[in-house]
Write a protein that holds these residues in place. Structure first.
Motif, PDB file in Angstrom:
ATOM      1  N   PRO A   1      -1.764   0.753  -4.806  1.00 28.21           N
ATOM      2  CA  PRO A   1      -1.482   1.467  -6.149  1.00 28.21           C
ATOM      3  C   PRO A   1      -1.774   0.467  -7.563  1.00 28.21           C
ATOM      4  O   PRO A   1      -2.346   0.745  -8.479  1.00 28.21           O
ATOM      5  CB  PRO A   1      -0.247   1.969  -6.399  1.00 28.21           C
ATOM      6  CG  PRO A   1       0.189   1.980  -4.785  1.00 28.21           C
ATOM      7  CD  PRO A   1      -0.505   1.026  -4.044  1.00 28.21           C
TER       8      PRO A   1
ATOM      9  N   THR B   1       0.863  -1.106   0.045  1.00 31.36           N
ATOM     10  CA  THR B   1       0.064  -0.139  -0.206  1.00 31.36           C
ATOM     11  C   THR B   1       0.830   1.240   0.098  1.00 31.36           C
ATOM     12  O   THR B   1       2.229   1.101   0.360  1.00 31.36           O
ATOM     13  CB  THR B   1      -0.822   0.077   1.299  1.00 31.36           C
ATOM     14  OG1 THR B   1      -0.157   0.031   2.455  1.00 31.36           O
ATOM     15  CG2 THR B   1      -1.903  -1.140   1.110  1.00 31.36           C
ATOM     16  N   LEU B   2       0.118   2.333  -0.527  1.00 33.28           N
ATOM     17  CA  LEU B   2       0.951   3.691  -0.172  1.00 33.28           C
ATOM     18  C   LEU B   2       1.032   3.851   1.391  1.00 33.28           C
ATOM     19  O   LEU B   2       0.305   3.523   2.155  1.00 33.28           O
ATOM     20  CB  LEU B   2       0.021   4.830  -0.750  1.00 33.28           C
ATOM     21  CG  LEU B   2       0.035   5.290  -2.184  1.00 33.28           C
ATOM     22  CD1 LEU B   2      -0.662   6.323  -2.504  1.00 33.28           C
ATOM     23  CD2 LEU B   2       1.374   5.275  -2.767  1.00 33.28           C
ATOM     24  N   GLU B   3       2.149   4.522   1.623  1.00 32.07           N
ATOM     25  CA  GLU B   3       2.568   4.411   3.073  1.00 32.07           C
ATOM     26  C   GLU B   3       1.380   5.340   3.811  1.00 32.07           C
ATOM     27  O   GLU B   3       0.782   6.254   3.803  1.00 32.07           O
ATOM     28  CB  GLU B   3       3.837   5.619   3.199  1.00 32.07           C
ATOM     29  CG  GLU B   3       4.597   5.703   4.492  1.00 32.07           C
ATOM     30  CD  GLU B   3       5.284   4.336   4.550  1.00 32.07           C
ATOM     31  OE1 GLU B   3       5.485   3.707   3.837  1.00 32.07           O
ATOM     32  OE2 GLU B   3       5.361   3.994   6.053  1.00 32.07           O
TER      33      GLU B   3
END
Lengths: 330, 362
Positions: B213, B205-207
């Motif tokens: 994404p 996942t995005l931080e």
């Protein structure tokens, strides 16, 4: 299983199939007039919720059924406006209405989830209920169930023994010919789709006010699709459609009973069985009309291919020729 | 009915041949359509909201803006839009071929179930390999389930509508069986699903966010491939010809039946991919409601845009935003979140009405 148990089961099958009888007879009338009402599943839910809610507020079962029939007719009216009036795909509109009505029933029915309501009172028929065997199976129900018994012969008689029924069938087979003979095609189709809608509405309320009393989120989801499949299985003939309803009711009862008899089979098998059966039956009913399959069957060894062909031919049903096609004035 | 229903109903839904018209007409048409769709939908849903005793303006504000409240809801919106786009892309294929693939819900579910298989059997493989395995297993699962519909349709003339619906229920039955049977959590089996996947197997996942994404990227690739195949290849032309008139296409030498089955296989694969994403990127476990109604929502999206692959994207985002926005309604206004479904269904109904009105005028 002793005789008493068999009689109880038979009575339960007849009662349990009553809503399906209302729904399928309604849809049979609708489809015989040339219109597919695919919105059945959602429409039944919305009518079931409305019938229950009206019953709660008025404490009157009859008003609940009237409201449910009204909702069924209202949804049918929308379908008619879009598919007959504007000539759009009946399948598309029906499907959208099915989803829309399902969500409407969840949204508007939220305050009524799991609260007590009213129910159709039991009304054994005097004298007849004391008949041996028959009394227990047929005459110890309520008015709704008796009405479902009468509905099947009534619809059959109307469709196949009256002038109006002949015209109705002409609408679904050759609307242009009917039109040429002076039949007002669209107004009559509207009438019969509304009538079918009212019956489907009653079917919905039959669940919430009688057989599965009360209301919960997506109370009877899936029943409408089963009803649509039974109409195909029954070949748009009231007797055979009714047979389909009772057969389905019997299988459902058998499934619930065997759940406790054979505990090591997962319960999901029984929940799913009706739908697997629905597919199987539709395959059987349609298989007779497919040339590829016919060729395969002919290649089977002779003692096998003959009976298979015979059974498939007997099961094969033909839909009303103009079913689903919007009528255009020539 | 079972044979001619789908093929006969599609032509009217496809764009009519262009007629000579003045420059003003398209603008007027667009305005009338917009007035019917927006006016009708607002009128109906407002009445429904009033009937339930809710303040309509407050409800609309929450539904429309709820999805864009903060980065978290925006991440949720993207994670719902991705599978919705994949399913809508698949349905664009089947609708173009003249099929009503109502079995798409089951195709998502079986995709999710099969995606679980490599994750459970071979958890020691390097994660990227496993992800690839799970995604391909999901796509093949969905394809298999759709091919079942195709084969029955082809060899027994059964309407794909009823086969598809029946298979939906069977797919959910299989999921329930797995969740409460062989794949149940150690100790307690419950509707909350199987044991969550080990964190190492989650798609990155995005931080500090729930946004994966890879999901929107896969979705965009999916919809682009479908757009290209349908509008820029000979195969797509044959598929659309099949949808317009199966018998005529066959006479012209189009392998029409093969195209029907291929469109179903493509749709099933995309739906199965969506199911695999639900496992890998959203729920990280198999839950009974793994499809979350995304398949049916995609049917509404595609009906609204009339099978036009270009408009699928914006409408999918809009519909997903209604769904995300309505999640907080029970907390804030005490009403059921199914109002999002009412809004989506009404929009499509009035879009159909607007389309019918336009066609009548010609």
């Amino acid at each position: 299983m002793d005789t008493q148990q068999i009689l109880i089961n038979l009575a339960a099958i007849l009662a349990g199939a009553a809503p399906l009888i209302f729904a399928t007879m309604g849809e049979t009338i609708t489809e015989r007039s040339g219109v597919v009402n695919l919105s059945l599943d959602g429409k039944m839910l919305l009518a079931a919720m409305t019938g229950f809610a009206v019953g709660v507020h008025t404490q009157n079962v009859l008003l609940g059924f009237v409201a449910a029939a009204g909702v069924g007719m209202l949804v049918a009216l929308v379908l008619c406006f879009v598919s007959l009036g504007l000539r759009l795909s009946q399948t598309a509109v029906g499907f959208v209405l099915a989803l829309l009505c399902t969500d409407l029933s969840s949204f508007l029915g939220n305050p009524y989830v799991r609260i007590p309501g009213v129910a159709v009172p039991a009304q054994p028929i005097p004298v007849l209920q004391d008949l041996p065997i028959l009394g227990q199976v047929l005459f110890q129900h309520n008015l709704l169930i008796y009405a479902s018994f009468l509905l099947v012969p009534l619809v059959w008689w109307f469709l196949f023994r009256t002038r109006a029924g002949l015209t109705l069938r002409a609408l679904g087979e050759r609307p242009t010919t009917a039109y040429a003979r002076g039949v007002p095609v669209l107004p009559l189709q509207l009438l019969y789709v509304l009538l079918g809608g009212a019956l489907v509405g009653i079917a919905g309320a039959a669940y919430t006010l009688d057989l599965k009393q009360g209301w919960s989120y997506r109370h009877i989801a899936g029943t409408g699709w089963i009803a649509l499949a039974i109409v195909i299985f029954g070949g748009w003939n009231p007797w055979r459609v009714a047979f389909g309803c009772y057969l389905f009711g019997a299988l459902q009862l058998f499934a619930t009973r065997s759940q406790s008899l054979i505990p090591n089979v997962p319960t999901q098998i029984f929940q799913v069985a009706p739908f697997a059966l629905m597919i199987l039956i539709l395959v059987l009913v349609n298989a007779g009309s497919n040339p590829t399959l016919q060729r395969w069957i002919e290649q089977l060894p002779a003692p096998l291919s003959q009976p298979v062909q015979h059974v498939l031919a007997r099961l094969n049903t033909a839909a009303p020729a103009a079913l689903g096609q919007p009528f255009r004035r020539p | 009915m079972t044979d001619n229903l789908p093929t006969e109903t599609t032509p009217e839904a496809l764009p009519a041949p262009p007629l000579p018209r003045t420059r003003m007409q398209p603008a007027i048409q667009l305005l009338t359509s917009a007035a019917i769709i927006i006016g009708g939908t607002l009128l109906f849903t407002t009445l429904v909201l009033l009937a339930s005793g809710t303040a309509p303006l407050e409800a609309y504000r929450l539904i429309l803006s709820g999805a864009f409240r903060n980065p978290r809801t925006i991440a949720d919106l993207i994670m719902l839009t991705a599978p919705l786009l994949l399913c809508s892309a698949g349905l664009t294929l089947t609708f173009s071929a003249g099929l009503y693939n109502l079995g798409i819900e089951g195709q998502i579910v079986i995709g999710a179930v099969l995606a679980m298989v490599p994750l459970r059997l071979l958890p020691d493989l390097p994660p990227p390999v496993l992800w690839l395995l799970a995604l391909s297993a999901g796509a093949s699962g969905g394809m298999l389930w759709a091919l079942l519909v195709g084969v029955l349709r082809l060899y027994t003339n059964v309407s794909e509508i009823f086969v598809g619906l029946g298979l939906n229920f069977i797919a959910i039955g299989i999921t329930l069986y797995l969740v409460f049977g062989p794949w149940k959590r150690p100790g307690v089996a419950s509707m909350s699903g199987t044991e969550p996947l080990p964190e190492a197997l989650w798609l990155p996942t995005l931080e500090g966010s729930r946004l994966v994404p890879l999901a929107p990227i896969i979705a965009l690739v999916g919809i682009s491939v479908v757009w290209f195949a349908l509008t820029r290849t000979h195969w797509g032309l044959e598929l659309r010809a099949t949808g317009l008139n199966l018998a005529a296409a066959e006479r012209l030498g189009v392998p029409a039946h093969a195209r029907l089955v291929q469109s179903l296989a493509g749709c099933g694969a995309l739906a199965g991919l969506a199911g695999a994403l639900q496992i890998l990127a959203v729920y990280r476990a198999l839950i009974p409601n793994i499809s979350s109604g995304i398949g049916f929502l995609a049917l509404l999206v595609v009906l609204l845009v009339r099978f036009n692959p270009v408009w699928v994207g914006p409408v999918a985002i809009l519909f997903a935003s209604f769904s995300i926005g309505s999640i907080q309604l029970p907390l804030q206004l005490g009403i059921d979140s199914s109002i999002a479904g009412v809004l989506q269904g009404t929009l499509v109904l009035f879009a159909l009405i607007a389309q019918g009105v336009q066609e009548r005028r010609r």
